[in-house]
Design a protein around this motif. Sequence first.
Motif, mmCIF file in Angstrom:
data_model
loop_
_atom_site.group_PDB
_atom_site.id
_atom_site.type_symbol
_atom_site.label_atom_id
_atom_site.label_comp_id
_atom_site.label_asym_id
_atom_site.label_seq_id
_atom_site.Cartn_x
_atom_site.Cartn_y
_atom_site.Cartn_z
ATOM 1 N N LEU A 155 0.833 -1.207 0.000
ATOM 2 C CA LEU A 155 0.000 0.000 0.000
ATOM 3 C C LEU A 155 0.865 1.253 0.000
ATOM 4 O O LEU A 155 0.501 2.271 -0.619
ATOM 5 C CB LEU A 155 -0.899 -0.003 1.248
ATOM 6 C CG LEU A 155 -1.929 1.130 1.331
ATOM 7 C CD1 LEU A 155 -3.133 0.821 0.451
ATOM 8 C CD2 LEU A 155 -2.390 1.345 2.780
ATOM 9 N N SER A 156 2.023 1.196 0.664
ATOM 10 C CA SER A 156 2.850 2.380 0.886
ATOM 11 C C SER A 156 3.948 2.593 -0.149
ATOM 12 O O SER A 156 4.434 3.710 -0.320
ATOM 13 C CB SER A 156 3.485 2.303 2.278
ATOM 14 O OG SER A 156 2.508 2.139 3.282
ATOM 15 N N LEU A 157 4.354 1.539 -0.835
ATOM 16 C CA LEU A 157 5.451 1.652 -1.806
ATOM 17 C C LEU A 157 5.261 2.776 -2.821
ATOM 18 O O LEU A 157 6.227 3.479 -3.154
ATOM 19 C CB LEU A 157 5.646 0.323 -2.546
ATOM 20 C CG LEU A 157 6.541 -0.723 -1.903
ATOM 21 C CD1 LEU A 157 6.592 -1.963 -2.788
ATOM 22 C CD2 LEU A 157 7.953 -0.183 -1.695
ATOM 23 N N PRO A 158 4.055 2.982 -3.352
ATOM 24 C CA PRO A 158 3.899 4.043 -4.356
ATOM 25 C C PRO A 158 4.241 5.445 -3.845
ATOM 26 O O PRO A 158 4.507 6.348 -4.643
ATOM 27 C CB PRO A 158 2.417 3.943 -4.742
ATOM 28 C CG PRO A 158 2.067 2.514 -4.494
ATOM 29 C CD PRO A 158 2.830 2.151 -3.252
ATOM 30 N N LEU A 159 4.231 5.635 -2.519
ATOM 31 C CA LEU A 159 4.619 6.934 -1.975
ATOM 32 C C LEU A 159 6.045 7.297 -2.368
ATOM 33 O O LEU A 159 6.372 8.471 -2.562
ATOM 34 C CB LEU A 159 4.505 6.924 -0.448
ATOM 35 C CG LEU A 159 3.107 6.783 0.149
ATOM 36 C CD1 LEU A 159 3.203 6.550 1.654
ATOM 37 C CD2 LEU A 159 2.260 8.010 -0.145
ATOM 38 N N ILE A 160 6.911 6.276 -2.492
ATOM 39 C CA ILE A 160 8.312 6.533 -2.837
ATOM 40 C C ILE A 160 8.607 6.168 -4.297
ATOM 41 O O ILE A 160 9.762 6.028 -4.695
ATOM 42 C CB ILE A 160 9.271 5.790 -1.887
ATOM 43 C CG1 ILE A 160 9.082 4.275 -1.964
ATOM 44 C CG2 ILE A 160 9.070 6.281 -0.450
ATOM 45 C CD1 ILE A 160 10.127 3.485 -1.182
ATOM 46 N N GLY A 161 7.530 5.977 -5.070
ATOM 47 C CA GLY A 161 7.703 5.700 -6.493
ATOM 48 C C GLY A 161 8.021 4.257 -6.811
ATOM 49 O O GLY A 161 8.488 3.947 -7.916
ATOM 50 N N GLU A 162 7.757 3.351 -5.880
ATOM 51 C CA GLU A 162 7.997 1.935 -6.103
ATOM 52 C C GLU A 162 6.657 1.192 -6.167
ATOM 53 O O GLU A 162 5.615 1.703 -5.760
ATOM 54 C CB GLU A 162 8.854 1.351 -4.977
ATOM 55 C CG GLU A 162 10.232 1.967 -4.843
ATOM 56 C CD GLU A 162 11.198 1.514 -5.929
ATOM 57 O OE1 GLU A 162 10.857 0.570 -6.691
ATOM 58 O OE2 GLU A 162 12.292 2.095 -6.019
ATOM 59 N N GLY A 163 6.694 -0.026 -6.693
ATOM 60 C CA GLY A 163 5.485 -0.828 -6.763
ATOM 61 C C GLY A 163 4.580 -0.401 -7.897
ATOM 62 O O GLY A 163 4.955 0.369 -8.790
ATOM 63 N N GLU A 164 3.338 -0.903 -7.827
ATOM 64 C CA GLU A 164 2.362 -0.644 -8.894
ATOM 65 C C GLU A 164 1.049 -0.153 -8.302
ATOM 66 O O GLU A 164 0.762 -0.373 -7.122
ATOM 67 C CB GLU A 164 2.105 -1.924 -9.687
ATOM 68 C CG GLU A 164 3.309 -2.439 -10.457
ATOM 69 C CD GLU A 164 3.013 -3.730 -11.184
ATOM 70 O OE1 GLU A 164 3.475 -3.876 -12.341
ATOM 71 O OE2 GLU A 164 2.311 -4.596 -10.602
ATOM 72 N N PHE A 181 1.163 13.092 -12.354
ATOM 73 C CA PHE A 181 0.565 14.107 -11.482
ATOM 74 C C PHE A 181 1.588 15.152 -11.014
ATOM 75 O O PHE A 181 1.250 16.000 -10.184
ATOM 76 C CB PHE A 181 -0.083 13.432 -10.269
ATOM 77 C CG PHE A 181 -1.413 12.788 -10.562
ATOM 78 C CD1 PHE A 181 -2.596 13.490 -10.377
ATOM 79 C CD2 PHE A 181 -1.484 11.496 -11.052
ATOM 80 C CE1 PHE A 181 -3.827 12.912 -10.649
ATOM 81 C CE2 PHE A 181 -2.702 10.893 -11.330
ATOM 82 C CZ PHE A 181 -3.880 11.598 -11.133
ATOM 83 N N ASN A 182 2.801 15.072 -11.558
ATOM 84 C CA ASN A 182 3.877 16.006 -11.167
ATOM 85 C C ASN A 182 4.146 15.969 -9.665
ATOM 86 O O ASN A 182 4.343 17.004 -9.022
ATOM 87 C CB ASN A 182 3.531 17.444 -11.606
ATOM 88 C CG ASN A 182 3.504 17.583 -13.113
ATOM 89 O OD1 ASN A 182 4.378 17.059 -13.800
ATOM 90 N ND2 ASN A 182 2.499 18.268 -13.624
ATOM 91 N N TRP A 183 4.150 14.749 -9.124
ATOM 92 C CA TRP A 183 4.438 14.561 -7.715
ATOM 93 C C TRP A 183 5.844 13.992 -7.560
ATOM 94 O O TRP A 183 6.223 13.054 -8.266
ATOM 95 C CB TRP A 183 3.460 13.570 -7.070
ATOM 96 C CG TRP A 183 2.044 14.038 -7.005
ATOM 97 C CD1 TRP A 183 1.600 15.313 -6.960
ATOM 98 C CD2 TRP A 183 0.877 13.202 -6.953
ATOM 99 N NE1 TRP A 183 0.229 15.353 -6.883
ATOM 100 C CE2 TRP A 183 -0.242 14.063 -6.878
ATOM 101 C CE3 TRP A 183 0.667 11.829 -6.949
ATOM 102 C CZ2 TRP A 183 -1.552 13.583 -6.815
ATOM 103 C CZ3 TRP A 183 -0.627 11.355 -6.887
ATOM 104 C CH2 TRP A 183 -1.730 12.218 -6.814
#
Length: 503
Positions: A155-164, A181-183
């Motif tokens: 659930l948290s990996l996408p916060l750091i640009g990892e995972g799907e 999203f320019n994040w």
Amino acid sequence: MMNHHEITTNTLSLETINTLIFENVKIKLSEEVITNIVNCRNYLDEKIKANDNPIYGINTGFGSLYNVKIDSNNLRKLQENLMLSHACGTGDVVSNDIVKIMLLLKIKSLCYGRSGVQLETVNRLVDFYNNDIFPVVYEQGSLGASGDLAPLAHLSLPLIGEGEVWYKGEVQSSKLILEKFNWEPIQLKSKEGLALLNGTQFMSAHGVYVLLKSYKLSYLADLIGSLSLDAYDGRIEPFDELVHIVRPHNGQLKTAERVRTFLEGSQLINQKKQHVQDPYSFRCIPQVHGATKDTLEFVKKTFTTEINSVTDNPNIFVNEDKIISGGNFHGQPLALAFDYLKIAMSELSNISERRTFQLVSGLRNLPTFLVDNPGLNSGFMIPQYTAASIVSSNKQLATPASIDSIVSSNGQEDHVSMGANAATQALRLIYNVERVLAIELYNASQALFFREPLKTSGFLNSFLESYRKEVSMVHEDRFMHEDIDCTIKFIKGLSVDNEVIFN
């Protein structure tokens, strides 16, 4: 922002979650919550600067590596490594509805200012929620003890640009979504990885989702059971309020009242009867359905407490100047609640299948297997088989998961709840209950054709008319899978107000 629901520290109810998730309401953080998060993070930063002593999960390793001190220059790397190494989920992908609830509940848990996360981190979770960006999470991997580690890592990996993530119906790289999203990827600070991964949001989200479906199915079990009672030419006397006042379990009283209301004005229920008693599957609907209702109330209380709690570790108490490593991530309360829920909801399918069995048995002037020319036609013989098979499967799924435990993390985590297994079992079981009730509805509707010109009540007849637009009378053998599938879809698509299913 007028249409956004504000996340506060006030109690978040199941009814509110039902509205937020299924009416696609966006959320925002209240000023109180923002202050809580910022103050806690500032406190933690100052604490680390002023104190070189080991603090679990902040400047130490994790689990059985708790005694390994980490250099201050590696604290960010420590948190990222934690998220990457713990994303070991496998099995089926969790549905987006449940992942959306996971996001909501993780945000809620972090809002109390006891977790030490950055405001930027929580805001990004809010962004994911509001933009329907759902991390890909897998069903298997949590022991339900140190929090739902593997699912929450995904659930948290996408916060750091990892995972799907799922976005607009497709699985996409988290890195590409951040770019879209320019994040910028979140630069994790000390404690943040642990705050995100420790917690019970996988179990809790399943619990909320399963409870919402269970309350609806409990209502429909009363409704469909009432149709079957009328189709079977049953008696109304066992539902008389006097019977239930002398054994006043709340669920029993509520069920009897519902059935009386559903059948009010029915020509069938009011006709003279040739029999003095009905089988238990009809006569004891208030007692059996009612006991399930009482169980749902207990489970609802447990999960309402959980989703309004802080369940990561360690907990930070700014005013008391304490950072305490405890065990709020342990899922034992949820595991026991899930097991109780599984047993109670399994019983709804059990008694439903028994009513179906009675309807096809050629009793009370109904044709054997509810079809003309039985013998040439098998009619409704095999739908009952299907229901019986599902009921047996539910008995296996209802076996308590919480009685099991297994040692992990080199002996540091020596008792686990297995609540995550109970959660996924409960989800499968609930879908099974839905299928069994659909088969009962299919049979009851067919039986009521043979009662014409006498009619059931106006309310139930209106319900039947809607259903019969989807599934017509069976005059001779046909492909029944399609009928059952249409019935399941009909039940899924029914909209029942919160006030009806929760009261």
